[in-house]
Design a protein around this motif. Structure first.
Motif, PDB file in Angstrom:
ATOM      1  N   ASP A   1       8.985  -6.487   0.130  1.00  0.00           N
ATOM      2  CA  ASP A   1       9.012  -6.314   1.576  1.00  0.00           C
ATOM      3  C   ASP A   1       8.524  -7.606   2.230  1.00  0.00           C
ATOM      4  OD1 ASP A   1       9.355  -5.021   3.995  1.00  0.00           O
ATOM      5  OD2 ASP A   1       7.530  -3.821   3.860  1.00  0.00           O
ATOM      6  N   TRP A   2       8.604  -7.658   3.553  1.00  0.00           N
ATOM      7  CA  TRP A   2       8.055  -8.746   4.367  1.00  0.00           C
ATOM      8  C   TRP A   2       7.005  -8.182   5.314  1.00  0.00           C
ATOM      9  CZ3 TRP A   2       9.753 -14.007   4.869  1.00  0.00           C
ATOM     10  CH2 TRP A   2      10.849 -14.351   4.058  1.00  0.00           C
ATOM     11  N   THR A   3       6.060  -9.018   5.699  1.00  0.00           N
ATOM     12  CA  THR A   3       5.180  -8.631   6.799  1.00  0.00           C
ATOM     13  C   THR A   3       5.994  -8.646   8.094  1.00  0.00           C
ATOM     14  OG1 THR A   3       4.470 -10.940   7.040  1.00  0.00           O
ATOM     15  CG2 THR A   3       3.072  -9.476   5.719  1.00  0.00           C
ATOM     16  N   ALA A   4       5.527  -7.926   9.090  1.00  0.00           N
ATOM     17  CA  ALA A   4       6.297  -7.739  10.324  1.00  0.00           C
ATOM     18  C   ALA A   4       6.590  -9.047  11.046  1.00  0.00           C
ATOM     19  CB  ALA A   4       5.555  -6.778  11.257  1.00  0.00           C
ATOM     20  N   ASP A   5       5.737 -10.062  10.860  1.00  0.00           N
ATOM     21  CA  ASP A   5       5.942 -11.344  11.544  1.00  0.00           C
ATOM     22  C   ASP A   5       6.836 -12.301  10.761  1.00  0.00           C
ATOM     23  OD1 ASP A   5       4.306 -12.049   9.458  1.00  0.00           O
ATOM     24  OD2 ASP A   5       2.607 -12.671  10.692  1.00  0.00           O
TER      25      ASP A   5
ATOM     26  N   GLY B   1       1.269  -0.663  -9.698  1.00  0.00           N
ATOM     27  CA  GLY B   1       2.212   0.167  -8.960  1.00  0.00           C
ATOM     28  C   GLY B   1       3.653  -0.239  -9.191  1.00  0.00           C
ATOM     29  N   GLY B   2       4.555   0.589  -8.657  1.00  0.00           N
ATOM     30  CA  GLY B   2       5.988   0.341  -8.738  1.00  0.00           C
ATOM     31  C   GLY B   2       6.507  -0.240  -7.436  1.00  0.00           C
ATOM     32  N   PHE B   3       7.628   0.304  -6.936  1.00  0.00           N
ATOM     33  CA  PHE B   3       8.189  -0.204  -5.686  1.00  0.00           C
ATOM     34  C   PHE B   3       7.303   0.207  -4.508  1.00  0.00           C
ATOM     35  CE2 PHE B   3      11.588  -1.778  -7.968  1.00  0.00           C
ATOM     36  CZ  PHE B   3      12.515  -2.396  -7.144  1.00  0.00           C
ATOM     37  N   ALA B   4       7.229  -0.676  -3.500  1.00  0.00           N
ATOM     38  CA  ALA B   4       6.311  -0.454  -2.391  1.00  0.00           C
ATOM     39  C   ALA B   4       6.812  -1.141  -1.131  1.00  0.00           C
ATOM     40  CB  ALA B   4       4.918  -0.980  -2.739  1.00  0.00           C
ATOM     41  N   VAL B   5       6.325  -0.673   0.028  1.00  0.00           N
ATOM     42  CA  VAL B   5       6.599  -1.319   1.319  1.00  0.00           C
ATOM     43  C   VAL B   5       5.341  -1.252   2.175  1.00  0.00           C
ATOM     44  CG1 VAL B   5       9.089  -0.885   1.385  1.00  0.00           C
ATOM     45  CG2 VAL B   5       7.494   0.821   2.310  1.00  0.00           C
ATOM     46  N   LEU B   6       5.244  -2.176   3.121  1.00  0.00           N
ATOM     47  CA  LEU B   6       4.143  -2.200   4.062  1.00  0.00           C
ATOM     48  C   LEU B   6       4.440  -1.305   5.261  1.00  0.00           C
ATOM     49  CD1 LEU B   6       3.600  -6.050   3.983  1.00  0.00           C
ATOM     50  CD2 LEU B   6       1.899  -4.366   3.210  1.00  0.00           C
ATOM     51  N   SER B   7       3.385  -0.789   5.877  1.00  0.00           N
ATOM     52  CA  SER B   7       3.545  -0.057   7.129  1.00  0.00           C
ATOM     53  C   SER B   7       3.923  -1.039   8.231  1.00  0.00           C
ATOM     54  CB  SER B   7       2.248   0.667   7.483  1.00  0.00           C
ATOM     55  OG  SER B   7       1.191  -0.262   7.659  1.00  0.00           O
ATOM     56  N   PRO B   8       4.483  -0.555   9.348  1.00  0.00           N
ATOM     57  CA  PRO B   8       4.882  -1.463  10.430  1.00  0.00           C
ATOM     58  C   PRO B   8       3.753  -2.358  10.944  1.00  0.00           C
ATOM     59  CG  PRO B   8       5.875   0.686  10.761  1.00  0.00           C
ATOM     60  CD  PRO B   8       4.927   0.829   9.619  1.00  0.00           C
ATOM     61  N   ASP B   9       2.486  -1.893  10.853  1.00  0.00           N
ATOM     62  CA  ASP B   9       1.362  -2.723  11.299  1.00  0.00           C
ATOM     63  C   ASP B   9       0.725  -3.499  10.149  1.00  0.00           C
ATOM     64  OD1 ASP B   9       0.042  -0.764   9.886  1.00  0.00           O
ATOM     65  OD2 ASP B   9      -1.046   0.054  11.613  1.00  0.00           O
ATOM     66  N   ASN B  10       1.318  -3.413   8.947  1.00  0.00           N
ATOM     67  CA  ASN B  10       0.861  -4.148   7.762  1.00  0.00           C
ATOM     68  C   ASN B  10      -0.527  -3.736   7.282  1.00  0.00           C
ATOM     69  OD1 ASN B  10       2.347  -7.155   9.135  1.00  0.00           O
ATOM     70  ND2 ASN B  10       3.285  -5.605   7.840  1.00  0.00           N
ATOM     71  N   LYS B  11      -1.033  -2.599   7.757  1.00  0.00           N
ATOM     72  CA  LYS B  11      -2.371  -2.171   7.377  1.00  0.00           C
ATOM     73  C   LYS B  11      -2.377  -1.198   6.198  1.00  0.00           C
ATOM     74  CE  LYS B  11      -4.368  -2.783  12.010  1.00  0.00           C
ATOM     75  NZ  LYS B  11      -5.067  -2.112  13.135  1.00  0.00           N
ATOM     76  N   LYS B  12      -1.221  -0.627   5.901  1.00  0.00           N
ATOM     77  CA  LYS B  12      -1.135   0.328   4.804  1.00  0.00           C
ATOM     78  C   LYS B  12       0.059  -0.006   3.921  1.00  0.00           C
ATOM     79  CE  LYS B  12      -3.346   4.184   7.242  1.00  0.00           C
ATOM     80  NZ  LYS B  12      -3.205   5.585   7.695  1.00  0.00           N
ATOM     81  N   LEU B  13       0.051   0.588   2.740  1.00  0.00           N
ATOM     82  CA  LEU B  13       1.102   0.371   1.761  1.00  0.00           C
ATOM     83  C   LEU B  13       1.612   1.729   1.302  1.00  0.00           C
ATOM     84  CD1 LEU B  13       2.196  -2.220   0.136  1.00  0.00           C
ATOM     85  CD2 LEU B  13       0.753  -1.372  -1.732  1.00  0.00           C
TER      86      LEU B  13
ATOM     87  N   LEU C   1      18.260 -11.533  -8.071  1.00  0.00           N
ATOM     88  CA  LEU C   1      18.107 -10.092  -7.869  1.00  0.00           C
ATOM     89  C   LEU C   1      17.168  -9.786  -6.713  1.00  0.00           C
ATOM     90  CD1 LEU C   1      17.588  -9.094 -11.614  1.00  0.00           C
ATOM     91  CD2 LEU C   1      19.693  -8.842 -10.303  1.00  0.00           C
ATOM     92  N   PHE C   2      17.255  -8.544  -6.235  1.00  0.00           N
ATOM     93  CA  PHE C   2      16.325  -7.960  -5.259  1.00  0.00           C
ATOM     94  C   PHE C   2      16.190  -8.767  -3.967  1.00  0.00           C
ATOM     95  CE2 PHE C   2      14.847  -7.127  -9.621  1.00  0.00           C
ATOM     96  CZ  PHE C   2      15.104  -5.770  -9.680  1.00  0.00           C
ATOM     97  N   PRO C   3      17.285  -9.144  -3.327  1.00  0.00           N
ATOM     98  CA  PRO C   3      17.176  -9.884  -2.065  1.00  0.00           C
ATOM     99  C   PRO C   3      16.583  -9.007  -0.958  1.00  0.00           C
ATOM    100  CG  PRO C   3      19.443  -9.205  -2.414  1.00  0.00           C
ATOM    101  CD  PRO C   3      18.700  -8.857  -3.670  1.00  0.00           C
ATOM    102  N   LYS C   4      15.656  -9.597  -0.200  1.00  0.00           N
ATOM    103  CA  LYS C   4      15.035  -8.890   0.918  1.00  0.00           C
ATOM    104  C   LYS C   4      15.099  -9.785   2.154  1.00  0.00           C
ATOM    105  CE  LYS C   4      13.120  -5.477   0.567  1.00  0.00           C
ATOM    106  NZ  LYS C   4      13.547  -4.046   0.622  1.00  0.00           N
ATOM    107  N   LEU C   5      15.811  -9.336   3.152  1.00  0.00           N
ATOM    108  CA  LEU C   5      15.922 -10.098   4.397  1.00  0.00           C
ATOM    109  C   LEU C   5      14.638  -9.980   5.219  1.00  0.00           C
ATOM    110  CD1 LEU C   5      19.564  -9.156   5.401  1.00  0.00           C
ATOM    111  CD2 LEU C   5      18.718 -11.488   5.128  1.00  0.00           C
ATOM    112  N   SER C   6      14.226 -11.071   5.826  1.00  0.00           N
ATOM    113  CA  SER C   6      13.059 -11.052   6.688  1.00  0.00           C
ATOM    114  C   SER C   6      13.380 -10.286   7.973  1.00  0.00           C
ATOM    115  CB  SER C   6      12.620 -12.478   7.032  1.00  0.00           C
ATOM    116  OG  SER C   6      13.660 -13.170   7.701  1.00  0.00           O
ATOM    117  N   PRO C   7      12.369  -9.687   8.617  1.00  0.00           N
ATOM    118  CA  PRO C   7      12.614  -8.927   9.853  1.00  0.00           C
ATOM    119  C   PRO C   7      13.293  -9.737  10.945  1.00  0.00           C
ATOM    120  CG  PRO C   7      10.438  -8.422   8.991  1.00  0.00           C
ATOM    121  CD  PRO C   7      10.973  -9.552   8.159  1.00  0.00           C
TER     122      PRO C   7
END
Length: 282
Positions: free
Chosen positions: A73-77, A115-127, A16-22
């Protein structure tokens, strides 16, 4: 663009819940290969999955309780995976956030208490996240105590602020540029909205009025969601949405007719008025 889908996993358990890397090289997902639910990663083109987490899961929960160990989610790198795990003192259905390297090792716990579902900001500094989750509950147009809003957590300053304040459901965020996109039932049906984190401007992007928009997910400016059993791709740069037709080709053995002895499963019986037919419920 659609077309034939290629099967990547075949285990008898749930993947379940597949997430592709950037960078498109990896897919992180939740699976039961080891007998418990854990986070795995595998090449996006197919290959042997590699287990990343080894903490005991909470085991089976009621359907409305959802699942333990869910990639977010994935980190931007493309080097770390954000996931939520039910490791809280608040109960088996409550989650907190962790980062895990694609190479394995120890998890890094984030400072958000739950928390529930979440994602990182593009710079990974916020959620961008919700304090509670509603994804596995089927309450329509709900405005009770588990109604969710989108919050922003500054991981450097250890501070949170509310981004939305709708009395209904705002959930499953996706961050692109300076806008957080999410599913909301402000127009009775769940549709995709975007809210600028700097100006507060709110914009509706989809306008489905027959089925809810479910499970929005994506990378960068491209988002995919499900509505009425169909997949759609949403371009966040111009707001255009189009259906993606997916072909899944195999023998579909579970759709073939077969005979089964159900004598031990009969619940009711009814005789026809003429007495020449009988109807069983099993």
């Amino acid at each position: 663009q659609g077309g034939d889908a290629r099967k990547l996993t075949s285990h008898k358990g749930l993947e379940l819940f597949p997430k592709l890397s950037p960078d498109g090289k990896w897919v992180a997902f939740s699976a039961e290969y080891s007998g418990s639910r854990q986070i795995y990663v595998m090449p996006s083109g197919g290959g042997t999955p590699r287990q990343l987490t080894f903490y005991n899961d909470v085991g089976p929960m009621p359907q409305r309780g959802g699942f333990d160990n869910v990639p977010m989610d994935w980190t931007a790198d493309s080097k770390k995976i954000l996931f939520r795990s039910n490791r809280t003192e608040y109960g088996d259905r409550m989650s907190k956030y962790f980062l895990i390297s694609v190479d394995g090792g120890f998890e890094e716990e984030l400072p958000v208490p739950y928390g529930g579902f979440a994602v990182l900001s593009p710079d990974n500094k916020k959620l961008a996240f919700t304090w509670v989750d509603r994804e596995f509950r089927t309450w329509k147009r709900y405005k009770g105590g588990r109604a969710s809003n989108i919050w922003l957590y500054d991981l450097e300053k250890n501070h949170s602020d509310a981004l939305t304040d709708w009395v209904g459901t705002d959930h499953i965020p996706h961050w692109y540029g300076n806008t957080v996109y999410f599913a909301s039932d402000r127009d009775l049906w769940l549709n995709i909205y975007g809210k600028n984190v700097e100006t507060g401007a709110l914009k509706q992007l989809t306008f489905h009025d027959d089925f809810d928009v479910m499970w929005p997910s994506g990378s960068g400016s491209q988002m995919v969601y499900e509505s009425g059993g169909r997949l759609f791709r949403l371009d966040l740069t111009n707001g255009s949405s189009q259906q993606v037709n997916v072909n899944i080709r195999y023998d579909f053995q579970n759709t073939l007719p077969y005979h089964k002895n159900v004598k031990d499963n009969i619940h009711s019986v009814s005789l026809s008025p003429g007495g020449n037919r009988v109807l069983f419920d099993a």
